[in-house]
Design a protein around this motif. Structure first.
Motif: not given
Length: 292
Positions: A55-57, A91-92, A114-116
């Motif tokens: 999620y953080v990424r 890469r990330a 990716q939504q919060s």
């Protein structure tokens, strides 16, 4: 627990463009919130359906993509989001969006956002979980073990294949050694990744519980379980779907509504009754817990 998870989300949002190693220290944050890193990670992955690290990424690369599209210097963007080189950042970026920064800048996408997340607890009030809490002295789990990948839904073929290598007589022998709760034979998982990521390895043990003072023969593997509190969830129905639904309900319903949190230790499934073809079963799920 819901409030603690939302506090975690807020801190992540304010830390997205800082060094990941310094910005989000889950262990210190968990202590500040009055819980543990183990419990926080397990609850996040169970309720969000993804590991905290993923999620953080995803959030970091979602915010960074706007700066990439805007034409900012890639090295500056990489450093701002905690990466030491454009290669590591690339890469990330690709792991989240499926394309590299240069292609995203050239074509404008496609990008995967990716939504919060915000956590909310909805109490339906029409489901009762058959649960009991007990304090257990130390005991041991003995049997045969293997390292297998974590699979969230359906039959785990790696466990199935492993069980097929155990002779029928050995199942009977193990059952005869059972001398302590939970009643055997047992399905034990230990060393599970705190983020509960699908595909990560865990130790699976097929065996029984014995007293801590018991000695096991050299051909058996042993997991020592220290004294502590266990929450025991009894459920009946289609197998293994019913058991997997019980696992999910402990995180989505029971833990957020009760003053308990998960602690490290093996999770144990005891099969009390089952159909001949194992299509249905009554099981007990034992989870190590402690007071909040």
């Amino acid at each position: 627990m819901i409030a603690e998870l939302n506090t975690l989300i807020d801190i992540i949002e304010t830390s997205l463009s800082a060094d990941p190693a310094e910005a989000i220290e889950i262990s210190s944050l968990a202590a500040r919130l009055g819980t543990t890193e183990y419990h926080l990670r397990r609850m996040f992955s169970s309720l969000a359906g993804m590991p905290l690290s993923e999620y953080v990424r995803g959030r970091r690369m979602t915010i960074a993509s706007a700066e990439v599209i805007a034409g900012e210097d890639l090295l500056s963007v990489a450093v701002r989001y905690g990466y030491g080189s454009t290669e590591a950042f690339g890469r990330a970026f690709r792991s989240v969006h499926g394309i590299g920064p240069s292609e995203a800048r050239r074509n404008g996408g496609p990008l995967h956002s990716q939504q919060s997340i915000r956590f909310r607890l909805t109490i339906e009030g029409n489901t009762t979980m058959d649960t009991r809490i007990i304090d257990r002295p130390a005991f041991s789990l003995i049997g045969h073990s293997a390292r297998v990948p974590l699979i969230h839904e359906g039959v785990n073929p790696h466990i199935r294949d492993f069980l097929e290598t155990i002779p029928v007589d050995e199942h009977h022998r193990l059952k005869s050694l059972s001398e302590s709760e939970p009643a055997g034979p047992l399905q034990v998982t230990d060393g599970v990744d705190p983020d509960y990521r699908e595909g990560t390895e865990l130790t699976y043990l097929h065996g029984v519980a014995v007293l801590a003072t018991a000695s096991a023969s050299a051909d058996l593997d042993v997991i020592d379980v220290p004294a502590g509190t266990c929450a025991i969830f009894t459920a009946s129905g289609a197998y293994p779907a019913m058991l997997q639904e019980t696992w999910a309900a402990t995180a989505a319903e029971w833990l957020p509504s009760n003053p308990w949190r998960l602690r490290p230790g093996p999770s144990i499934v005891s099969v009390l009754e089952r159909a001949e073809d194992f299509s249905t079963a009554t099981t007990e799920l034992w989870l190590p817990v402690e007071r909040e």
